[in-house]
Design a protein around this motif. Structure first.
Motif, short mmCIF file in Angstrom:
data_model
loop_
_atom_site.label_atom_id
_atom_site.label_comp_id
_atom_site.label_asym_id
_atom_site.label_seq_id
_atom_site.Cartn_x
_atom_site.Cartn_y
_atom_site.Cartn_z
N THR A 1 -12.84 -29.95 -8.40
CA THR A 1 -14.11 -30.58 -8.03
C THR A 1 -15.22 -29.53 -7.97
O THR A 1 -15.00 -28.36 -8.30
CB THR A 1 -13.94 -31.40 -6.72
OG1 THR A 1 -15.13 -32.16 -6.51
CG2 THR A 1 -13.69 -30.53 -5.50
N ASN B 1 -6.39 -30.92 -9.36
CA ASN B 1 -7.70 -31.52 -9.60
C ASN B 1 -8.75 -30.46 -9.33
O ASN B 1 -8.52 -29.54 -8.54
CB ASN B 1 -7.95 -32.73 -8.69
CG ASN B 1 -7.28 -33.99 -9.18
OD1 ASN B 1 -6.60 -34.68 -8.43
ND2 ASN B 1 -7.46 -34.29 -10.46
N SER C 1 -5.08 -39.01 -13.15
CA SER C 1 -4.54 -37.65 -13.04
C SER C 1 -3.05 -37.72 -12.69
O SER C 1 -2.22 -37.02 -13.29
CB SER C 1 -5.26 -36.86 -11.94
OG SER C 1 -6.62 -36.73 -12.24
N ASN D 1 -11.60 -32.04 -14.77
CA ASN D 1 -11.29 -32.35 -13.37
C ASN D 1 -9.78 -32.41 -13.11
O ASN D 1 -9.36 -32.64 -11.99
CB ASN D 1 -11.95 -33.64 -12.92
CG ASN D 1 -11.20 -34.87 -13.37
OD1 ASN D 1 -10.58 -34.87 -14.43
ND2 ASN D 1 -11.23 -35.92 -12.58
N THR D 2 -8.98 -32.19 -14.19
CA THR D 2 -7.52 -32.27 -14.04
C THR D 2 -6.88 -31.16 -14.86
O THR D 2 -7.18 -31.02 -16.06
CB THR D 2 -7.01 -33.64 -14.57
OG1 THR D 2 -7.70 -34.68 -13.86
CG2 THR D 2 -5.52 -33.80 -14.39
N SER E 1 -8.69 -36.81 -1.64
CA SER E 1 -7.59 -36.74 -2.62
C SER E 1 -6.24 -36.34 -2.02
O SER E 1 -5.22 -36.92 -2.40
CB SER E 1 -7.98 -35.81 -3.76
OG SER E 1 -9.04 -36.37 -4.49
N GLY F 1 -8.28 -40.49 -9.85
CA GLY F 1 -7.11 -39.88 -9.22
C GLY F 1 -5.82 -40.49 -9.77
O GLY F 1 -4.83 -39.78 -10.00
N LYS G 1 -15.93 -27.45 -12.06
CA LYS G 1 -15.52 -28.29 -13.20
C LYS G 1 -15.88 -27.70 -14.56
O LYS G 1 -15.17 -27.92 -15.53
CB LYS G 1 -16.16 -29.68 -13.09
CG LYS G 1 -15.53 -30.57 -12.03
CD LYS G 1 -16.15 -31.95 -12.08
CE LYS G 1 -15.52 -32.88 -11.08
NZ LYS G 1 -15.98 -34.27 -11.21
N ILE H 1 -6.04 -29.82 -5.01
CA ILE H 1 -7.43 -29.89 -5.49
C ILE H 1 -8.13 -28.59 -5.11
O ILE H 1 -7.96 -28.10 -4.00
CB ILE H 1 -8.16 -31.13 -4.90
CG1 ILE H 1 -9.62 -31.18 -5.41
CG2 ILE H 1 -8.12 -31.15 -3.36
CD1 ILE H 1 -10.30 -32.52 -5.18
#
Ligand code: NAP
Length: 290
Positions: free
Chosen positions: A68, A66, A265, A93-94, A23, A262, A72, A13
Motif C-alpha cells: 500500500t 500486499n 490477491s 499492490n500484490t 487487511s 484483497g 506501490k 501488507i
C-alpha cells in the motif's frame, strides 16, 4: 484462535503508515474460512527500508505481500517480473513469492470492476464512463474500465488538466478506446455527467476530515439509471454518494473495491477461490456498515 505450525504460510501488507489497514483481519479471517494454513500480518516499512524489506521477503520465505501507499510504484524496481496490468498502471499492490522469484500484480483493477458489477447486479458496465481524478488510484480504475469491451467512451475530469491528458493519451494508445481529458469545472461537469452511465470519484474530495464537499458541486446532474461510485472509504458514504442517491442513482461506495482486491490477491496466492462475499461482510462490519 487458529492453529499455527511449522508449515503455516506467512503473508502480510507493507505500507507507511499501515496501522489503519483492515487487511490483516480481513485476510486472516478469510484464510480461516477457506481452511488455508496461513497468517497475514502488518509490516510498517519506511520508504528508505523498502529494498531491504523486499530482500527480507525472500530471505524469510514470506509467501506473499500486499503493498500500500507509498510503495506501490517504487516496489516495482525490486521485483523480477510484473503483470501487463501492473506495467500499464505503473503500480503493484500484490507480490507473489514464487520459490524466490518475485512477481508483482495489481488487483485494484479487479477489485474496482468486480465491485461495480456485483453491487450494480449486472454483467456489463455502461458504455460511457466519467472519472473524476487522475492520481494513482485513477490509473487502475481507468485501465479497468478501458479494458472492458462494452465501454466505448471515457471522460477523465481533473483539477490539473495536464495529468488527465497524459493518462487519456497513454491509455487511448494502449487500449484503442475513445478517452478524453477535461478540466473539472462546473460547466464541463454539467455538459458531460448527465449523459454518462457510470460516474466515478477517484479524487480525495469529500474524504475525512473534509466530508462536507463533493467533486460534483451541482447534484442535479445525477439521475435514476446511473451508477455513481466513490472509492473513498472514510467516510463510507460521502456527500457525493448521498447527493447521487437522493436523485435516484444506484451508488457504490469504496468498500467493495477494498474487499475484492484483497480477495483477488488471496486467490492468486493460494490458487483457491477466495470467499469474496464473506470478505465484503467483514469489511462492512469493520466500517460499521451492515
Ligand atoms: N477503496 C479502495 O480500495 C481504494 C483503493 C485506492 C485508493 N483509494 C482512495 O482513493 C482516493 C485517491 O487516492 P490516490 O492514491 O489516487 O490519491 P492521489 O494520487 O493523491 O490523487 C488525488 C486526486 O485527487 C485530486 N484532488 C485532491 N485534492 C483536490 C482538490 N482540493 N480539488 C480538486 N481535486 C483534488 C487530485 O487532483 P490533481 O491531480 O489536480 O492534484 C488527484 O486527481 C483516496 O481517498 C484513497 O484512500 C481507495
Amino acid at each position: 484462535m487458529k492453529d499455527f505450525n511449522g508449515s503455516t504460510a506467512v503473508y502480510g501488507i507493507i505500507g507507511d503508515p499501515v496501522e489503519h489497514s483492515i487487511s490483516p483481519f480481513m485476510q486472516t479471517s478469510a484464510m480461516e474460512k477457506m481452511g488455508f494454513n496461513g497468517v497475514y500480518l502488518p509490516f510498517h516499512v519506511l520508504p528508505e527500508h523498502l529494498e531491504k524489506a523486499i530482500g527480507g521477503m525472500k530471505a524469510l520465505n514470506i509467501s506473499g505481500l500486499n503493498v500500500t501507499s507509498p510503495h506501490k510504484q517504487n516496489v516495482i524496481r525490486y521485483l523480477d517480473r510484473i503483470s501487463d496490468a501492473a506495467e500499464v498502471i505503473g503500480a503493484v499492490n500484490t507480490i507473489v513469492n514464487d520459490s524466490g522469484a518475485l512477481y508483482g500484480d495489481n488487483t485494484d483493477v479487479y477489485g474496482y470492476i468486480q465491485g461495480v458489477l456485483k453491487m450494480g447486479k449486472t454483467d456489463v458496465l455502461p458504455e460511457i464512463v466519467c472519472i473524476f481524478g487522475a492520481g494513482g488510484a485513477a490509473r487502475g480504475v481507468i485501465y479497468g474500465c478501458a479494458m472492458r469491451e462494452e465501454v466505448r467512451k471515457i471522460f477523465i475530469m481533473n483539477r490539473t488538466l495536464s495529468k488527465a491528458q497524459i493518462i487519456a493519451d497513454e491509455f487511448s494508445r494502449i487500449t484503442g478506446k475513445h478517452i478524453m481529458a477535461f478540466p473539472s469545472d462546473d460547466s464541463k461537469i454539467r455538459d458531460i455527467v448527465p449523459a454518462t452511465g457510470l460516474v466515478i470519484n477517484t479524487t480525495t474530495i469529500g474524504q475525512l476530515p473534509d466530508a462536507g464537499v463533493s467533486p460534483v458541486p451541482d447534484p442535479s446532474v445525477f439521475h435514476k439509471g446511473q451508477i455513481v461510485s466513490d472509492i473513498i472509504t472514510a467516510p463510507v458514504k460521502t456527500k457525493y454518494l448521498r447527493d447521487a442517491e437522493e436523485r435516484g442513482a444506484l451508488t457504490v461506495n469504496g468498500l467493495p473495491m477494498l474487499a475484492y482486491q484483497g480477495a483477488r490477491s488471496l486467490s492468486i496466492w493460494t490458487g483457491m477461490d477466495a470467499p469474496e462475499d464473506y470478505m465484503l461482510t467483514i469489511v462492512r462490519k469493520h466500517f460499521d456498515e451492515s
